[in-house]
Design a protein around this motif. Structure first.
Motif, PDB file in Angstrom:
ATOM      1  N   LYS A 184     -39.031  46.110 -32.239  1.00 56.39           N
ATOM      2  CA  LYS A 184     -40.366  46.593 -32.609  1.00 56.39           C
ATOM      3  C   LYS A 184     -40.332  47.314 -33.955  1.00 56.39           C
ATOM      4  O   LYS A 184     -41.186  47.100 -34.819  1.00 56.39           O
ATOM      5  N   LEU A 185     -39.324  48.151 -34.152  1.00 58.71           N
ATOM      6  CA  LEU A 185     -39.192  48.878 -35.407  1.00 58.71           C
ATOM      7  C   LEU A 185     -38.951  47.918 -36.576  1.00 58.71           C
ATOM      8  O   LEU A 185     -39.561  48.065 -37.641  1.00 58.71           O
ATOM      9  N   LEU A 186     -38.103  46.927 -36.383  1.00 55.03           N
ATOM     10  CA  LEU A 186     -37.859  45.946 -37.439  1.00 55.03           C
ATOM     11  C   LEU A 186     -39.141  45.200 -37.797  1.00 55.03           C
ATOM     12  O   LEU A 186     -39.407  44.943 -38.969  1.00 55.03           O
ATOM     13  N   ASP A 187     -39.932  44.848 -36.794  1.00 53.62           N
ATOM     14  CA  ASP A 187     -41.210  44.178 -37.050  1.00 53.62           C
ATOM     15  C   ASP A 187     -42.126  45.045 -37.908  1.00 53.62           C
ATOM     16  O   ASP A 187     -42.838  44.538 -38.780  1.00 53.62           O
ATOM     17  N   GLU A 188     -42.086  46.349 -37.675  1.00 51.29           N
ATOM     18  CA  GLU A 188     -42.968  47.278 -38.396  1.00 51.29           C
ATOM     19  C   GLU A 188     -42.482  47.580 -39.811  1.00 51.29           C
ATOM     20  O   GLU A 188     -43.279  47.608 -40.742  1.00 51.29           O
ATOM     21  N   VAL A 189     -41.184  47.831 -39.974  1.00 51.07           N
ATOM     22  CA  VAL A 189     -40.698  48.339 -41.262  1.00 51.07           C
ATOM     23  C   VAL A 189     -39.916  47.325 -42.090  1.00 51.07           C
ATOM     24  O   VAL A 189     -39.633  47.577 -43.254  1.00 51.07           O
ATOM     25  N   PHE A 190     -39.567  46.193 -41.494  1.00 49.56           N
ATOM     26  CA  PHE A 190     -38.756  45.199 -42.200  1.00 49.56           C
ATOM     27  C   PHE A 190     -39.285  43.798 -41.903  1.00 49.56           C
ATOM     28  O   PHE A 190     -38.528  42.895 -41.544  1.00 49.56           O
ATOM     29  N   PRO A 191     -40.608  43.591 -42.069  1.00 48.22           N
ATOM     30  CA  PRO A 191     -41.187  42.290 -41.716  1.00 48.22           C
ATOM     31  C   PRO A 191     -40.655  41.149 -42.573  1.00 48.22           C
ATOM     32  O   PRO A 191     -40.667  39.996 -42.146  1.00 48.22           O
ATOM     33  N   GLN A 192     -40.181  41.441 -43.776  1.00 45.88           N
ATOM     34  CA  GLN A 192     -39.652  40.388 -44.642  1.00 45.88           C
ATOM     35  C   GLN A 192     -38.418  39.712 -44.047  1.00 45.88           C
ATOM     36  O   GLN A 192     -38.081  38.589 -44.409  1.00 45.88           O
ATOM     37  N   LEU A 193     -37.761  40.370 -43.099  1.00 47.37           N
ATOM     38  CA  LEU A 193     -36.629  39.753 -42.407  1.00 47.37           C
ATOM     39  C   LEU A 193     -37.072  38.473 -41.708  1.00 47.37           C
ATOM     40  O   LEU A 193     -36.299  37.534 -41.583  1.00 47.37           O
ATOM     41  N   HIS A 194     -38.338  38.446 -41.293  1.00 47.43           N
ATOM     42  CA  HIS A 194     -38.861  37.299 -40.544  1.00 47.43           C
ATOM     43  C   HIS A 194     -39.767  36.407 -41.396  1.00 47.43           C
ATOM     44  O   HIS A 194     -40.533  35.620 -40.843  1.00 47.43           O
ATOM     45  N   HIS A 195     -39.676  36.528 -42.710  1.00 48.35           N
ATOM     46  CA  HIS A 195     -40.493  35.693 -43.588  1.00 48.35           C
ATOM     47  C   HIS A 195     -40.209  34.217 -43.291  1.00 48.35           C
ATOM     48  O   HIS A 195     -39.059  33.796 -43.263  1.00 48.35           O
ATOM     49  N   GLY A 196     -41.265  33.460 -43.060  1.00 45.84           N
ATOM     50  CA  GLY A 196     -41.096  32.046 -42.741  1.00 45.84           C
ATOM     51  C   GLY A 196     -40.844  31.788 -41.270  1.00 45.84           C
ATOM     52  O   GLY A 196     -40.620  30.656 -40.875  1.00 45.84           O
ATOM     53  N   GLY A 197     -40.868  32.819 -40.452  1.00 48.85           N
ATOM     54  CA  GLY A 197     -40.655  32.674 -39.010  1.00 48.85           C
ATOM     55  C   GLY A 197     -39.464  33.480 -38.533  1.00 48.85           C
ATOM     56  O   GLY A 197     -38.490  33.682 -39.267  1.00 48.85           O
ATOM     57  N   ARG A 198     -39.552  33.953 -37.319  1.00 44.69           N
ATOM     58  CA  ARG A 198     -38.495  34.796 -36.743  1.00 44.69           C
ATOM     59  C   ARG A 198     -37.248  33.966 -36.476  1.00 44.69           C
ATOM     60  O   ARG A 198     -37.266  33.021 -35.704  1.00 44.69           O
ATOM     61  N   THR A 199     -36.153  34.332 -37.142  1.00 43.55           N
ATOM     62  CA  THR A 199     -34.891  33.635 -36.930  1.00 43.55           C
ATOM     63  C   THR A 199     -33.728  34.580 -36.634  1.00 43.55           C
ATOM     64  O   THR A 199     -32.657  34.120 -36.272  1.00 43.55           O
ATOM     65  N   VAL A 200     -33.931  35.889 -36.793  1.00 41.52           N
ATOM     66  CA  VAL A 200     -32.881  36.872 -36.492  1.00 41.52           C
ATOM     67  C   VAL A 200     -33.329  37.670 -35.275  1.00 41.52           C
ATOM     68  O   VAL A 200     -34.395  38.273 -35.279  1.00 41.52           O
ATOM     69  N   MET A 201     -32.501  37.649 -34.243  1.00 39.90           N
ATOM     70  CA  MET A 201     -32.816  38.328 -32.987  1.00 39.90           C
ATOM     71  C   MET A 201     -31.715  39.329 -32.652  1.00 39.90           C
ATOM     72  O   MET A 201     -30.531  38.999 -32.750  1.00 39.90           O
ATOM     73  N   VAL A 202     -32.118  40.527 -32.249  1.00 43.44           N
ATOM     74  CA  VAL A 202     -31.170  41.508 -31.733  1.00 43.44           C
ATOM     75  C   VAL A 202     -30.991  41.174 -30.257  1.00 43.44           C
ATOM     76  O   VAL A 202     -31.950  41.188 -29.495  1.00 43.44           O
ATOM     77  N   GLU A 203     -29.768  40.866 -29.863  1.00 43.23           N
ATOM     78  CA  GLU A 203     -29.506  40.488 -28.470  1.00 43.23           C
ATOM     79  C   GLU A 203     -29.001  41.640 -27.623  1.00 43.23           C
ATOM     80  O   GLU A 203     -29.313  41.722 -26.443  1.00 43.23           O
ATOM     81  N   ALA A 204     -28.202  42.537 -28.223  1.00 43.24           N
ATOM     82  CA  ALA A 204     -27.622  43.624 -27.433  1.00 43.24           C
ATOM     83  C   ALA A 204     -27.166  44.747 -28.351  1.00 43.24           C
ATOM     84  O   ALA A 204     -26.822  44.514 -29.513  1.00 43.24           O
ATOM     85  N   VAL A 205     -27.182  45.946 -27.803  1.00 41.14           N
ATOM     86  CA  VAL A 205     -26.543  47.096 -28.443  1.00 41.14           C
ATOM     87  C   VAL A 205     -25.730  47.788 -27.364  1.00 41.14           C
ATOM     88  O   VAL A 205     -26.109  47.791 -26.190  1.00 41.14           O
ATOM     89  N   GLY A 206     -24.594  48.316 -27.745  1.00 42.38           N
ATOM     90  CA  GLY A 206     -23.727  49.008 -26.803  1.00 42.38           C
ATOM     91  C   GLY A 206     -23.017  50.139 -27.515  1.00 42.38           C
ATOM     92  O   GLY A 206     -23.367  50.496 -28.643  1.00 42.38           O
ATOM     93  N   SER A 207     -22.021  50.680 -26.886  1.00 42.46           N
ATOM     94  CA  SER A 207     -21.277  51.787 -27.466  1.00 42.46           C
ATOM     95  C   SER A 207     -20.610  51.343 -28.768  1.00 42.46           C
ATOM     96  O   SER A 207     -19.667  50.556 -28.755  1.00 42.46           O
ATOM     97  N   MET A 208     -21.185  51.772 -29.889  1.00 48.47           N
ATOM     98  CA  MET A 208     -20.686  51.485 -31.242  1.00 48.47           C
ATOM     99  C   MET A 208     -20.738  49.985 -31.572  1.00 48.47           C
ATOM    100  O   MET A 208     -20.008  49.519 -32.443  1.00 48.47           O
ATOM    101  N   THR A 209     -21.605  49.234 -30.892  1.00 49.60           N
ATOM    102  CA  THR A 209     -21.675  47.794 -31.120  1.00 49.60           C
ATOM    103  C   THR A 209     -23.115  47.306 -31.208  1.00 49.60           C
ATOM    104  O   THR A 209     -24.046  47.972 -30.760  1.00 49.60           O
ATOM    105  N   ALA A 210     -23.252  46.112 -31.768  1.00 51.65           N
ATOM    106  CA  ALA A 210     -24.525  45.391 -31.763  1.00 51.65           C
ATOM    107  C   ALA A 210     -24.206  43.903 -31.833  1.00 51.65           C
ATOM    108  O   ALA A 210     -23.182  43.496 -32.402  1.00 51.65           O
TER     109      ALA A 210
END
Length: 150
Positions: free
Chosen positions: A18-44
């Motif tokens: 949600k935050l990426l959609d709000e503050v970094f919409p250019q990441l999805h220019h041309g359509g959403r292709t980058v997805m956050v799948e998981a975050v964990g202890s010191m990982t993503a």
């Protein structure tokens, strides 16, 4: 001497997306292709759904697309652990080694934070073609974290 527990994320995948959609919409220019799948202890973990625009001649996922995935992946790991106040964290160095040519298809990045300090974060990113155990690229990056606003 016992090791202290690793820091846990303070943001969920949904909150980060949600935050990426709000503050970094250019990441999805041309359509959403980058997805956050998981975050964990010191990982993503993120996924690039490789579109035609991510390919180079010969049908392999391009170096710039993999570089972007590694950079965004480490940045998301930092964001997940430090919260929206670190949106201003910037890449100060990112070194990537391309190991194999990934076929046209999704690319997965597994990120691990090596250091998470007040002013600097260091992380590594290992990229895989979806379904493969052999890495296609490996990156190490350093990020400058802005001072907290008073």
């Amino acid at each position: 001497m016992t090791k202290s527990a690793l820091p846990q994320p303070i943001m969920t995948v949904d909150e980060i997306e949600k935050l990426l959609d709000e503050v970094f919409p250019q990441l999805h220019h041309g359509g959403r292709t980058v997805m956050v799948e998981a975050v964990g202890s010191m990982t993503a973990r993120l996924r690039l759904i490789a579109h035609e625009r991510h390919l180079r001649p010969g049908g392999t996922v391009s170096g710039p697309a993999m570089f972007t995935l590694a950079d965004v992946g480490i940045w998301v790991a930092i964001l997940a652990h430090m919260g929206p106040g670190t949106l201003g964290a910037v890449t100060s160095n990112l070194n990537i080694n391309f190991l194999l040519r990934p076929p046209h298809g999704d690319v997965i990045v597994e990120c691990r934070l090596l250091k998470l300090g007040k002013r600097l974060a260091v992380g590594e990113a290992t990229l895989f073609a979806d379904g493969s155990a052999e890495p296609v690229a490996h990156a190490v990056g350093t990020y400058a974290i802005p001072a907290a606003k008073k």
